[in-house]
Scaffold this motif. Structure first.
Motif, PDB file in Angstrom:
ATOM      1  N   THR A  82     -19.398   5.178  -0.457  1.00 19.66           N
ATOM      2  CA  THR A  82     -19.387   3.747  -0.184  1.00 19.66           C
ATOM      3  C   THR A  82     -19.022   3.523   1.271  1.00 19.66           C
ATOM      4  O   THR A  82     -18.528   4.431   1.960  1.00 19.66           O
ATOM      5  CB  THR A  82     -18.350   3.019  -1.064  1.00 19.66           C
ATOM      6  OG1 THR A  82     -17.036   3.440  -0.686  1.00 19.66           O
ATOM      7  CG2 THR A  82     -18.589   3.285  -2.544  1.00 19.66           C
ATOM      8  N   ASP A  83     -19.239   2.296   1.716  1.00 19.34           N
ATOM      9  CA  ASP A  83     -18.852   1.961   3.076  1.00 19.34           C
ATOM     10  C   ASP A  83     -17.343   2.170   3.274  1.00 19.34           C
ATOM     11  O   ASP A  83     -16.899   2.665   4.305  1.00 19.34           O
ATOM     12  CB  ASP A  83     -19.275   0.546   3.454  1.00 19.34           C
ATOM     13  CG  ASP A  83     -18.993  -0.506   2.391  1.00 19.34           C
ATOM     14  OD1 ASP A  83     -18.326  -0.211   1.366  1.00 19.34           O
ATOM     15  OD2 ASP A  83     -19.450  -1.645   2.574  1.00 19.34           O
ATOM     16  N   ARG A  84     -16.572   1.876   2.260  1.00 13.77           N
ATOM     17  CA  ARG A  84     -15.122   2.088   2.342  1.00 13.77           C
ATOM     18  C   ARG A  84     -14.788   3.575   2.446  1.00 13.77           C
ATOM     19  O   ARG A  84     -13.899   3.970   3.195  1.00 13.77           O
ATOM     20  CB  ARG A  84     -14.427   1.478   1.128  1.00 13.77           C
ATOM     21  CG  ARG A  84     -12.909   1.574   1.216  1.00 13.77           C
ATOM     22  CD  ARG A  84     -12.237   0.860   0.042  1.00 13.77           C
ATOM     23  NE  ARG A  84     -10.827   0.723   0.254  1.00 13.77           N
ATOM     24  CZ  ARG A  84      -9.933   1.700   0.102  1.00 13.77           C
ATOM     25  NH1 ARG A  84     -10.333   2.904  -0.248  1.00 13.77           N
ATOM     26  NH2 ARG A  84      -8.646   1.473   0.307  1.00 13.77           N
ATOM     27  N   ASP A  85     -15.503   4.411   1.695  1.00  7.59           N
ATOM     28  CA  ASP A  85     -15.296   5.856   1.782  1.00  7.59           C
ATOM     29  C   ASP A  85     -15.511   6.350   3.214  1.00  7.59           C
ATOM     30  O   ASP A  85     -14.761   7.196   3.704  1.00  7.59           O
ATOM     31  CB  ASP A  85     -16.263   6.616   0.874  1.00  7.59           C
ATOM     32  CG  ASP A  85     -15.991   6.427  -0.604  1.00  7.59           C
ATOM     33  OD1 ASP A  85     -14.837   6.147  -0.983  1.00  7.59           O
ATOM     34  OD2 ASP A  85     -16.949   6.570  -1.386  1.00  7.59           O
ATOM     35  N   LEU A  86     -16.548   5.841   3.870  1.00  4.15           N
ATOM     36  CA  LEU A  86     -16.823   6.270   5.240  1.00  4.15           C
ATOM     37  C   LEU A  86     -15.650   5.958   6.155  1.00  4.15           C
ATOM     38  O   LEU A  86     -15.279   6.774   7.007  1.00  4.15           O
ATOM     39  CB  LEU A  86     -18.091   5.603   5.775  1.00  4.15           C
ATOM     40  CG  LEU A  86     -19.396   5.997   5.106  1.00  4.15           C
ATOM     41  CD1 LEU A  86     -20.563   5.260   5.759  1.00  4.15           C
ATOM     42  CD2 LEU A  86     -19.625   7.491   5.133  1.00  4.15           C
ATOM     43  N   VAL A  87     -15.062   4.803   5.966  1.00  7.41           N
ATOM     44  CA  VAL A  87     -13.935   4.401   6.817  1.00  7.41           C
ATOM     45  C   VAL A  87     -12.679   5.192   6.482  1.00  7.41           C
ATOM     46  O   VAL A  87     -12.050   5.789   7.354  1.00  7.41           O
ATOM     47  CB  VAL A  87     -13.672   2.885   6.683  1.00  7.41           C
ATOM     48  CG1 VAL A  87     -12.385   2.491   7.398  1.00  7.41           C
ATOM     49  CG2 VAL A  87     -14.850   2.094   7.230  1.00  7.41           C
ATOM     50  N   VAL A  88     -12.311   5.224   5.212  1.00  3.94           N
ATOM     51  CA  VAL A  88     -11.042   5.811   4.799  1.00  3.94           C
ATOM     52  C   VAL A  88     -11.051   7.340   4.831  1.00  3.94           C
ATOM     53  O   VAL A  88     -10.089   7.967   5.276  1.00  3.94           O
ATOM     54  CB  VAL A  88     -10.654   5.302   3.389  1.00  3.94           C
ATOM     55  CG1 VAL A  88      -9.443   6.017   2.851  1.00  3.94           C
ATOM     56  CG2 VAL A  88     -10.418   3.799   3.429  1.00  3.94           C
ATOM     57  N   ARG A  89     -12.130   7.941   4.392  1.00  5.15           N
ATOM     58  CA  ARG A  89     -12.164   9.401   4.275  1.00  5.15           C
ATOM     59  C   ARG A  89     -12.750  10.105   5.489  1.00  5.15           C
ATOM     60  O   ARG A  89     -12.688  11.326   5.577  1.00  5.15           O
ATOM     61  CB  ARG A  89     -12.977   9.804   3.053  1.00  5.15           C
ATOM     62  CG  ARG A  89     -12.333   9.378   1.759  1.00  5.15           C
ATOM     63  CD  ARG A  89     -13.151   9.867   0.589  1.00  5.15           C
ATOM     64  NE  ARG A  89     -12.545   9.444  -0.665  1.00  5.15           N
ATOM     65  CZ  ARG A  89     -13.155   9.505  -1.819  1.00  5.15           C
ATOM     66  NH1 ARG A  89     -14.384   9.964  -1.900  1.00  5.15           N
ATOM     67  NH2 ARG A  89     -12.547   9.104  -2.918  1.00  5.15           N
ATOM     68  N   SER A  90     -13.348   9.355   6.389  1.00  4.95           N
ATOM     69  CA  SER A  90     -13.969  10.013   7.535  1.00  4.95           C
ATOM     70  C   SER A  90     -13.499   9.419   8.848  1.00  4.95           C
ATOM     71  O   SER A  90     -12.834  10.092   9.633  1.00  4.95           O
ATOM     72  CB  SER A  90     -15.494   9.938   7.418  1.00  4.95           C
ATOM     73  OG  SER A  90     -16.087  10.660   8.459  1.00  4.95           O
ATOM     74  N   LEU A  91     -13.822   8.183   9.119  1.00  8.75           N
ATOM     75  CA  LEU A  91     -13.487   7.590  10.413  1.00  8.75           C
ATOM     76  C   LEU A  91     -11.988   7.560  10.669  1.00  8.75           C
ATOM     77  O   LEU A  91     -11.546   7.818  11.786  1.00  8.75           O
ATOM     78  CB  LEU A  91     -14.075   6.186  10.517  1.00  8.75           C
ATOM     79  CG  LEU A  91     -15.598   6.118  10.472  1.00  8.75           C
ATOM     80  CD1 LEU A  91     -16.072   4.674  10.505  1.00  8.75           C
ATOM     81  CD2 LEU A  91     -16.213   6.915  11.605  1.00  8.75           C
ATOM     82  N   ALA A  92     -11.211   7.257   9.656  1.00  3.91           N
ATOM     83  CA  ALA A  92      -9.757   7.197   9.827  1.00  3.91           C
ATOM     84  C   ALA A  92      -9.154   8.559  10.147  1.00  3.91           C
ATOM     85  O   ALA A  92      -8.069   8.639  10.715  1.00  3.91           O
ATOM     86  CB  ALA A  92      -9.097   6.615   8.577  1.00  3.91           C
ATOM     87  N   GLU A  93      -9.858   9.620   9.804  1.00  2.00           N
ATOM     88  CA  GLU A  93      -9.373  10.970  10.089  1.00  2.00           C
ATOM     89  C   GLU A  93      -9.601  11.367  11.541  1.00  2.00           C
ATOM     90  O   GLU A  93      -9.082  12.370  12.008  1.00  2.00           O
ATOM     91  CB  GLU A  93     -10.059  11.975   9.158  1.00  2.00           C
ATOM     92  CG  GLU A  93      -9.733  11.787   7.691  1.00  2.00           C
ATOM     93  CD  GLU A  93      -8.251  11.965   7.411  1.00  2.00           C
ATOM     94  OE1 GLU A  93      -7.628  12.894   7.943  1.00  2.00           O
ATOM     95  OE2 GLU A  93      -7.711  11.140   6.638  1.00  2.00           O
ATOM     96  N   GLY A  94     -10.410  10.598  12.241  1.00  2.00           N
ATOM     97  CA  GLY A  94     -10.701  10.908  13.639  1.00  2.00           C
ATOM     98  C   GLY A  94     -11.846  11.890  13.762  1.00  2.00           C
ATOM     99  O   GLY A  94     -12.460  12.307  12.784  1.00  2.00           O
ATOM    100  N   GLY A  95     -12.133  12.261  14.979  1.00  2.00           N
ATOM    101  CA  GLY A  95     -13.242  13.175  15.223  1.00  2.00           C
ATOM    102  C   GLY A  95     -14.538  12.420  15.424  1.00  2.00           C
ATOM    103  O   GLY A  95     -14.595  11.193  15.375  1.00  2.00           O
ATOM    104  N   ASP A  96     -15.570  13.158  15.658  1.00  2.00           N
ATOM    105  CA  ASP A  96     -16.882  12.609  15.961  1.00  2.00           C
ATOM    106  C   ASP A  96     -17.658  12.355  14.670  1.00  2.00           C
ATOM    107  O   ASP A  96     -17.991  13.298  13.948  1.00  2.00           O
ATOM    108  CB  ASP A  96     -17.633  13.600  16.858  1.00  2.00           C
ATOM    109  CG  ASP A  96     -18.986  13.098  17.301  1.00  2.00           C
ATOM    110  OD1 ASP A  96     -19.410  12.006  16.860  1.00  2.00           O
ATOM    111  OD2 ASP A  96     -19.623  13.802  18.108  1.00  2.00           O
ATOM    112  N   PRO A  97     -17.996  11.088  14.367  1.00  2.00           N
ATOM    113  CA  PRO A  97     -18.729  10.794  13.132  1.00  2.00           C
ATOM    114  C   PRO A  97     -20.135  11.394  13.113  1.00  2.00           C
ATOM    115  O   PRO A  97     -20.737  11.522  12.052  1.00  2.00           O
ATOM    116  CB  PRO A  97     -18.765   9.274  13.071  1.00  2.00           C
ATOM    117  CG  PRO A  97     -18.420   8.801  14.423  1.00  2.00           C
ATOM    118  CD  PRO A  97     -17.647   9.884  15.102  1.00  2.00           C
ATOM    119  N   GLU A  98     -20.634  11.784  14.278  1.00  2.00           N
ATOM    120  CA  GLU A  98     -21.927  12.487  14.311  1.00  2.00           C
ATOM    121  C   GLU A  98     -21.775  13.915  13.792  1.00  2.00           C
ATOM    122  O   GLU A  98     -22.720  14.502  13.288  1.00  2.00           O
ATOM    123  CB  GLU A  98     -22.484  12.533  15.738  1.00  2.00           C
ATOM    124  CG  GLU A  98     -23.055  11.233  16.229  1.00  2.00           C
ATOM    125  CD  GLU A  98     -24.382  10.873  15.579  1.00  2.00           C
ATOM    126  OE1 GLU A  98     -25.036  11.737  14.957  1.00  2.00           O
ATOM    127  OE2 GLU A  98     -24.762   9.703  15.676  1.00  2.00           O
TER     128      GLU A  98
END
Length: 139
Positions: free
Chosen positions: A50-66
Motif C-alpha cells: 500500500t501507499d502507507r507501506d511504502l512510507v512506513v516500511r521503506s521511505l522512513a528507513e532512509g536510503g535511496d528509494p530507487e
C-alpha cells in the motif's frame, strides 16, 4: 441470495514484480490513482503493498528509494479469497485480520482485489464510507 466476491471485486489488478523499485511503484500508484498494488513472483501472488507501506516500511528507513525494492515494503502474510467465495467470507476475514483490502486469487494467480470501500458501496452505499469511496480523490 448470497453474493460472490467476483460480483464486487476490482478485476485485473495492477501487479509489480518483487524487485520493482519503491520509486517505480509509487509512480504507478500516483499515475493510476491506486492505494495498493499486488506484488507477484512470476504469475503467483507474493504480497500486497500500500501507499502507507511504502512510507512506513521503506521511505522512513532512509536510503535511496530507487535502490529499495518493493519486496522489503510489501505485506507477505496475506489473507486471500477466491472469486467464487461468498462476500460474507471476505467481510469476516477483513474483520478477523483487521485489513482493508484482500487479494482475490484463482489457483494462486491474482485476478482481483476487494476493498473495504467496495464492500461499503455494496452493502451500505449511503454510509459515510460509501460516500467517501465514490468521491473524487483530492488532488
Amino acid at each position: 441470495m448470497p453474493q460472490h466476491v467476483s460480483d464486487i471485486m476490482t478485476g485485473h489488478p495492477t501487479t509489480v514484480g518483487a524487485q520493482t523499485s519503491v520509486t517505480a511503484v509509487a509512480r504507478i500508484m500516483r499515475d493510476q490513482d491506486l492505494g495498493a498494488v499486488l506484488v507477484t513472483d512470476g504469475d503467483r501472488l507474493r504480497g500486497l503493498v500500500t501507499d502507507r507501506d511504502l512510507v512506513v516500511r521503506s521511505l522512513a528507513e532512509g536510503g535511496d528509494p530507487e535502490e529499495h525494492t518493493v519486496s522489503g515494503a510489501c505485506s507477505d502474510d496475506l489473507v486471500t479469497v477466491g472469486p467464487d467465495d461468498d462476500l460474507d467470507l471476505a467481510i469476516t476475514l477483513m474483520r478477523e485480520h483487521a485489513v482493508r483490502r484482500i487479494p482475490v486469487v484463482d489457483h494462486g494467480r491474482p485476478v482481483g482485489i476487494v476493498s473495504l470501500g467496495d464492500l461499503a458501496m455494496e452493502r451500505d452505499p449511503d454510509s459515510a464510507l460509501g460516500d467517501i469511496s465514490v468521491a473524487r480523490p483530492n488532488d
